[in-house]
Design an enzyme around this catalytic site. Structure first.
Site, mmCIF file in Angstrom:
data_model
loop_
_atom_site.group_PDB
_atom_site.id
_atom_site.type_symbol
_atom_site.label_atom_id
_atom_site.label_comp_id
_atom_site.label_asym_id
_atom_site.label_seq_id
_atom_site.Cartn_x
_atom_site.Cartn_y
_atom_site.Cartn_z
ATOM 1 N N PRO A 47 0.830 -1.212 0.000
ATOM 2 C CA PRO A 47 0.000 0.000 0.000
ATOM 3 C C PRO A 47 0.859 1.255 0.000
ATOM 4 O O PRO A 47 1.909 1.302 0.619
ATOM 5 C CB PRO A 47 -0.785 -0.114 1.300
ATOM 6 C CG PRO A 47 -0.680 -1.531 1.707
ATOM 7 C CD PRO A 47 0.627 -2.023 1.182
ATOM 8 N N GLU A 48 0.396 2.257 -0.701
ATOM 9 C CA GLU A 48 1.098 3.539 -0.768
ATOM 10 C C GLU A 48 0.506 4.468 0.285
ATOM 11 O O GLU A 48 -0.525 4.183 0.891
ATOM 12 C CB GLU A 48 0.880 4.142 -2.158
ATOM 13 C CG GLU A 48 1.222 3.221 -3.295
ATOM 14 C CD GLU A 48 2.660 3.377 -3.781
ATOM 15 O OE1 GLU A 48 3.265 4.427 -3.529
ATOM 16 O OE2 GLU A 48 3.158 2.441 -4.426
ATOM 17 N N LYS A 75 3.241 5.564 6.171
ATOM 18 C CA LYS A 75 2.460 4.350 5.933
ATOM 19 C C LYS A 75 2.027 3.690 7.241
ATOM 20 O O LYS A 75 1.569 2.560 7.250
ATOM 21 C CB LYS A 75 3.278 3.390 5.086
ATOM 22 C CG LYS A 75 3.604 3.986 3.717
ATOM 23 C CD LYS A 75 3.835 2.913 2.716
ATOM 24 C CE LYS A 75 5.066 3.183 1.898
ATOM 25 N NZ LYS A 75 5.415 2.012 1.103
ATOM 26 N N ASN A 92 6.247 1.669 -4.177
ATOM 27 C CA ASN A 92 6.824 1.292 -5.459
ATOM 28 C C ASN A 92 6.066 1.853 -6.659
ATOM 29 O O ASN A 92 6.659 2.206 -7.666
ATOM 30 C CB ASN A 92 6.885 -0.234 -5.544
ATOM 31 C CG ASN A 92 8.209 -0.691 -6.110
ATOM 32 O OD1 ASN A 92 9.196 0.055 -6.105
ATOM 33 N ND2 ASN A 92 8.241 -1.904 -6.614
ATOM 34 N N ARG A 103 13.644 -4.094 -4.721
ATOM 35 C CA ARG A 103 12.285 -3.867 -5.191
ATOM 36 C C ARG A 103 12.331 -3.797 -6.707
ATOM 37 O O ARG A 103 13.328 -3.403 -7.294
ATOM 38 C CB ARG A 103 11.737 -2.544 -4.627
ATOM 39 C CG ARG A 103 11.718 -2.480 -3.107
ATOM 40 C CD ARG A 103 10.784 -3.497 -2.487
ATOM 41 N NE ARG A 103 9.421 -3.333 -2.964
ATOM 42 C CZ ARG A 103 8.565 -2.450 -2.475
ATOM 43 N NH1 ARG A 103 8.912 -1.647 -1.502
ATOM 44 N NH2 ARG A 103 7.344 -2.369 -2.967
#
Ligand SMILES: [Zn+2]
Length: 261
Positions: A2-3, A51, A164, A249
């Site tokens: 999740p962003e 986050k 990401n 990533r």
């Protein structure tokens, strides 16, 4: 993963649903708090920090949660079935009118209100926070000039909220190759502003889009589009890994629109 905009929206929903209500039942399904019972306490509010989610309960406790890779908070009316398996639930907060269930959360810990800084104090300026500080974020990013920008943007100690998806999309829109050293990014401020604009534009939306187009498969410029030609330049989008060993990533970029320097 999740962003920041997803976390922001989750906090808003939890805040609207629970704030001011008395907890009628709590169930912490993590070993450290298996016997903890906060029923009878009033929920004071939920705020996002990067986050992280901070749900303040009673006079002096805070429930700290983090969605990590697969986590989500759901809100239900009492007696309605859950949309994820019960064994994934890590915490349940019930009031007269709502049941909040945190599924597959990466972090579930109850801390003293005074200790909030110990869990979120390391974070850089919050892109969606009321106290967003662009200069401080730029200073933190520039403090490690030889680091690749695609890695630095994900470092929540520099600035908090980019995951990401927005990393890849902001780099694309700014025309910056993800493997460029921070010190060689032509306009770091514009890049950060682009990422923030994407987060702001999406925080009230359920389905994220960085292109402004909602149609499936067209929501993003490069993210998740490896091997597909970029619609304007016709070049195939590349995918690579980036970051320190064991923490790599995936990164997507267009070699024509984002040439390496
Ligand atoms: Zn291109």
């Amino acid at each position: 993963m999740p962003e920041g905009d997803t976390v922001w929206r989750t906090a808003m929903h939890l805040d609207r649903a629970l704030t001011g209500s008395v907890l009628t039942r709590t169930d912490f399904r993590v070993p450290a708090h298996a016997t903890l019972d906060l029923s009878g306490q009033v929920v004071e509010g939920t705020v996002p920090r990067g986050k992280h989610l901070l749900t303040r309960i009673g006079a002096d406790l805070t429930l700290h949660t983090h969605l990590k890779m697969e986590g989500a908070w759901h809100l239900y009316r009492p007696g309605t079935p859950w949309r994820r398996p019960a064994h994934e639930a890590r915490v349940v907060l019930e009031t007269e009118e709502r049941v909040a269930v945190g599924f597959a959360l990466g972090v579930v810990e109850v801390i003293g209100r005074d200790d909030e800084e110990s869990v979120v104090g390391h974070l850089g300026p919050d892109l969606l926070g009321p106290d967003w500080d662009e200069e401080e974020a730029l200073r933190r990013l520039r403090s490690d000039p030889d680091r690749e920008i695609g890695e630095a943007l994900l470092d929540q100690r520099c600035l908090a909220g980019i995951g990401n998806l927005y990393k890849g999309e902001a780099l694309f829109v700014a025309g910056v190759n993800p493997y460029t050293d921070v010190s060689k990014v032509p306009d770091l401020r514009r890049l950060v502003q682009t990422a923030r604009r994407m987060l702001l534009a999406n925080r009230e939306r359920v389905r994220q889009t960085t292109t402004g187009v909602d149609r499936r498969g067209q929501e993003n410029w490069v993210y998740g589009r490896a091997g597909k030609p970029y619609r304007r330049c016709g070049t195939r989008i590349l995918m690579g890994s980036q970051g320190p060993a064991m923490q790599e990533r995936v990164t997507f970029w267009c070699p024509a629109c984002q040439p390496s320097r």
